[in-house]
Scaffold this active site. Structure first.
Site, PDB file in Angstrom:
ATOM      1  N   ASP A  10       0.876  -1.164   0.000  1.00  0.00           N
ATOM      2  CA  ASP A  10       0.000   0.000   0.000  1.00  0.00           C
ATOM      3  C   ASP A  10       0.918   1.220   0.000  1.00  0.00           C
ATOM      4  O   ASP A  10       2.086   1.125   0.392  1.00  0.00           O
ATOM      5  CB  ASP A  10      -0.881  -0.043   1.255  1.00  0.00           C
ATOM      6  CG  ASP A  10      -1.642   1.247   1.479  1.00  0.00           C
ATOM      7  OD1 ASP A  10      -2.370   1.679   0.572  1.00  0.00           O
ATOM      8  OD2 ASP A  10      -1.485   1.826   2.568  1.00  0.00           O
ATOM      9  N   ASP A  12       0.039   5.068   1.016  1.00  0.00           N
ATOM     10  CA  ASP A  12      -0.132   5.999   2.135  1.00  0.00           C
ATOM     11  C   ASP A  12      -0.221   5.256   3.466  1.00  0.00           C
ATOM     12  O   ASP A  12      -1.054   4.381   3.640  1.00  0.00           O
ATOM     13  CB  ASP A  12      -1.386   6.853   1.930  1.00  0.00           C
ATOM     14  CG  ASP A  12      -1.351   7.634   0.621  1.00  0.00           C
ATOM     15  OD1 ASP A  12      -0.254   8.012   0.187  1.00  0.00           O
ATOM     16  OD2 ASP A  12      -2.428   7.846   0.027  1.00  0.00           O
ATOM     17  N   GLN A  54      -6.961   5.860  -4.796  1.00  0.00           N
ATOM     18  CA  GLN A  54      -6.758   7.297  -4.998  1.00  0.00           C
ATOM     19  C   GLN A  54      -8.093   7.969  -5.322  1.00  0.00           C
ATOM     20  O   GLN A  54      -8.306   8.496  -6.412  1.00  0.00           O
ATOM     21  CB  GLN A  54      -5.707   7.537  -6.092  1.00  0.00           C
ATOM     22  CG  GLN A  54      -4.315   7.098  -5.688  1.00  0.00           C
ATOM     23  CD  GLN A  54      -3.795   7.871  -4.483  1.00  0.00           C
ATOM     24  OE1 GLN A  54      -3.928   9.082  -4.397  1.00  0.00           O
ATOM     25  NE2 GLN A  54      -3.182   7.158  -3.540  1.00  0.00           N
TER      26      GLN A  54
END
Length: 181
Positions: A10, A12, A54
């Site tokens: 992943d 973030d 996103q």
């Protein structure tokens, strides 16, 4: 642990600091030790790919071009630490988005496994022999859906998980576990 076919990270809260929506390069900052951890995977010959939701694209907070620039910066930051990632997969969709072309449900938005399945097709990766590392249960759920080994890092949204195969403090600890044997 047997050498994985690939490691999926992943973005973030796993590689870079969790700051909500990252809309420009200025918002991006690597987590301590992330570059070194990825470099160790590179040195072990394990393919490393990124998969990231996103929704900011669907919500008109930034464009796909902005995201490409952010990812270019991420690659540069990692290269400064001798690390690199392969393909960066992203899902621009969100059912509550305001940009019509991206405002929908999809199979690529985590917890769905679409990005992982796309990587498998494009790179010939056996997902059941891969590892998924993320900071929230939706990352873990995507990994579980394809039979991958899953590791939750405590550097982002969540500190505990009943779904993950293992919970560790950060990406460096996750990589140490992956490379243990």
């Amino acid at each position: 642990m047997e050498k994985p076919a690939a490691v999926f990270l992943d973005r973030d809260g796993t590689i870079n600091k969790e700051r909500g929506y990252i809309t420009t390069r200025a918002d991006l900052g690597l987590l301590a030790g992330a570059g070194e951890a990825i470099r160790k995977l590179n040195e072990a010959g394990i393919p490393v790919h990124v998969f990231t939701n996103q929704a900011g694209i669907a919500r008109a907070l930034y464009t796909e071009e902005d995201l490409a620039d952010i990812h270019k910066c991420l690659r540069w930051m990692l290269s400064e630490e001798g690390a690199e990632v392969g393909t960066i997969y992203y899902c621009p969709h969100h059912p509550a988005g305001t940009v019509p072309e991206f405002s929908r449900d999809c199979d690529c938005r985590k917890p769905n496994p679409g990005m992982l399945e796309q990587a498998s097709k494009e790179h010939g990766i056996d997902l059941a022999k891969s590892v998924v590392v993320g900071d929230i249960d939706r990352d873990i759920q995507a990994g579980k859906a394809v039979g991958a080994y899953t590791i939750l890092v405590q550097t982002g949204h969540q500190k505990e998980s009943e779904l993950a195969d293992k919970v560790v403090a950060n990406l460096a600890e996750a990589v140490a576990l992956i490379l243990k044997d």
